[in-house]
Write an enzyme that holds these catalytic residues in place. Structure first.
Site, PDB file in Angstrom:
ATOM      1  N   HIS A   1       0.584 -12.007   1.326  1.00 48.94           N
ATOM      2  CA  HIS A   1      -0.408 -11.188   0.624  1.00 48.94           C
ATOM      3  C   HIS A   1      -0.979 -11.898  -0.607  1.00 48.94           C
ATOM      4  CE1 HIS A   1      -1.388  -6.645  -0.150  1.00 48.94           C
ATOM      5  NE2 HIS A   1      -2.433  -7.410  -0.337  1.00 48.94           N
TER       6      HIS A   1
ATOM      7  N   ARG B   1     -16.182  -2.518  -2.538  1.00 46.91           N
ATOM      8  CA  ARG B   1     -15.410  -1.412  -3.111  1.00 46.91           C
ATOM      9  C   ARG B   1     -16.284  -0.170  -3.325  1.00 46.91           C
ATOM     10  NH1 ARG B   1     -10.529  -3.753  -4.115  1.00 46.91           N
ATOM     11  NH2 ARG B   1     -10.544  -6.004  -4.492  1.00 46.91           N
ATOM     12  N   GLY B   2     -17.161   0.054  -2.358  1.00 48.04           N
ATOM     13  CA  GLY B   2     -18.018   1.242  -2.361  1.00 48.04           C
ATOM     14  C   GLY B   2     -19.401   1.016  -2.922  1.00 48.04           C
TER      15      GLY B   2
ATOM     16  N   SER C   1     -12.768  -5.560   1.658  1.00 46.06           N
ATOM     17  CA  SER C   1     -13.764  -4.992   0.737  1.00 46.06           C
ATOM     18  C   SER C   1     -15.178  -5.426   1.099  1.00 46.06           C
ATOM     19  CB  SER C   1     -13.448  -5.365  -0.716  1.00 46.06           C
ATOM     20  OG  SER C   1     -12.254  -4.752  -1.134  1.00 46.06           O
ATOM     21  N   PRO C   2     -15.559  -5.324   2.381  1.00 45.21           N
ATOM     22  CA  PRO C   2     -16.907  -5.770   2.778  1.00 45.21           C
ATOM     23  C   PRO C   2     -18.014  -4.894   2.225  1.00 45.21           C
ATOM     24  CG  PRO C   2     -15.853  -4.617   4.594  1.00 45.21           C
ATOM     25  CD  PRO C   2     -14.803  -4.768   3.524  1.00 45.21           C
ATOM     26  N   LEU C   3     -17.660  -3.694   1.734  1.00 45.92           N
ATOM     27  CA  LEU C   3     -18.650  -2.804   1.139  1.00 45.92           C
ATOM     28  C   LEU C   3     -18.579  -2.835  -0.383  1.00 45.92           C
ATOM     29  CD1 LEU C   3     -18.384   0.202   3.625  1.00 45.92           C
ATOM     30  CD2 LEU C   3     -20.074  -1.625   3.565  1.00 45.92           C
TER      31      LEU C   3
ATOM     32  N   TYR D   1       0.831  -1.202   0.000  1.00 43.31           N
ATOM     33  CA  TYR D   1       0.000   0.000   0.000  1.00 43.31           C
ATOM     34  C   TYR D   1       0.869   1.256   0.000  1.00 43.31           C
ATOM     35  CZ  TYR D   1      -3.466  -3.434   1.584  1.00 43.31           C
ATOM     36  OH  TYR D   1      -4.274  -4.535   1.723  1.00 43.31           O
TER      37      TYR D   1
END
Length: 338
Positions: A123, A206-207, A202-204, A57
């Site tokens: 990763h 990715r928006g 990414s539980p949402l 990151y």
């Protein structure tokens, strides 16, 4: 109300952690340093104890920022980072060789300003290196006191079994949300069989599951530009899921973001979502999901609305798929229901 706790191997962590990637990487221009640091401190104030970063990151910048801001609070948090995928000469490189993992761990310890990393993930699986060799090197880091526990990211049930036979695996971190159900094929069951916690990134979606994306107008360098689900042919169809999804959130008395997180929390006490955000108001909204309760009937209706059959498009494009070890549902044409 304080955040509830869940077990993550030897650690008791907040039921919702914080994925720190957004503060340095992946979704276009990152926020100013002062804003990112303020968000990390606010997460602490709200009871978050699990902070997740990676060498990739910002090519080290995220680890440096997390280390700098959280150093005074090190004893009260569980610090997770990742190795095996880093930036080399400005490019992303997957390298799971033992010597590389040992070297990058030393670099991570310096950036994170800590003597030990609580949870250190591989990763990505390096297809050129047996997973037994990579986790063997991580086991040496445990023995030497550099890390406390080993994790894997974006792996299949078969890879988890192989790795766990060599070294105890504490957690698997894979993408999991209403619109990414691949863990339900085999991995979740294998995690439970082995006593491995599941960390959902990414539980949402990715928006998407915030309900606030009306069109995919992403800035340059936003990784969603290359993702099939956000391409016009698929995104237009996926948008049709949002009105009934917002209606279910209203019925539950919460926001769409909170509904997505509450759904994950209800899937098992061994699941720990790590939403990420760049805005404090979104952080506060996300963490309030821990107080949302969903009855079984509502969960069934949510499941039926957004799932692997109703979402159009794959989560990664053809160029990225070889980097991912997870199980896959059969390929479908954009927008085609199985």
């Amino acid at each position: 109300m304080p955040l509830p706790r869940r077990r993550l191997g030897p650690f008791a962590v907040s039921a919702l952690g914080l994925g720190c990637m957004n503060l340095s990487h992946a979704y276009g221009e990152p926020p100013p340093a002062a804003a990112a640091e303020a968000l990390l401190r606010r997460a602490l104030d709200l009871g978050v104890t699990l902070f997740d970063t990676a060498a990739l990151y910002g090519f080290g910048a995220n680890e440096s920022m997390v280390g700098r801001v959280l150093k005074p609070y090190r004893a009260r948090i569980t610090l997770a980072s990742k190795c095996g995928m880093t930036g080399v000469d400005g490019k992303r490189v997957i390298d799971g060789r033992p010597a590389t993992l040992r070297r990058t761990c030393e670099e991570a310890l310096q950036r994170l300003q800590t003597e030990v990393i609580d949870l250190y993930y591989l990763h990505r699986l390096d297809p050129q290196v047996p997973v037994e060799d990579s986790v063997g090197a991580l086991g040496e880091l445990v023995s030497s006191g550099k890390i406390r526990a080993i994790g894997l990211s974006e792996v299949s049930a078969a890879t988890l079994r192989r790795a766990h036979a060599v070294q105890p695996i504490t957690a698997v971190q894979n993408e999991y949300s209403l619109w990414t159900r691949e863990p339900e094929i085999a991995l979740l069951a294998e995690c439970r069989r082995l006593g491995v916690a599941f960390v959902a990134f990414s539980p949402l979606a990715r928006g998407f599951l915030t309900g606030k994306l009306s069109e995919p107008n992403f800035v340059a360098k936003d990784i969603r530009l290359a993702m099939p689900r956000f391409q016009p042919a698929c995104f237009g169809r996926n948008l049709g899921l949002l009105p009934p999804y917002r209606a279910l959130a209203r019925e539950a008395g919460c926001t769409p973001s909170q509904l997505a997180l509450a759904w994950l929390l209800a899937k098992g006490d061994d699941i720990i979502p790590i939403p990420g955000t760049t805005r404090i108001e979104h952080l506060e909204e996300d963490l309030a999901a821990a107080a949302v309760r969903l009855d079984d009937g509502l969960i069934r209706r949510i499941d039926a609305l957004i799932n692997e059959r109703t979402v159009a498009g794959d989560r990664y494009n053809a160029a990225s798929r070889p980097e991912i070890d997870t199980e896959r549902f059969p390929d479908r044409e954009p927008g085609q229901e199985a």
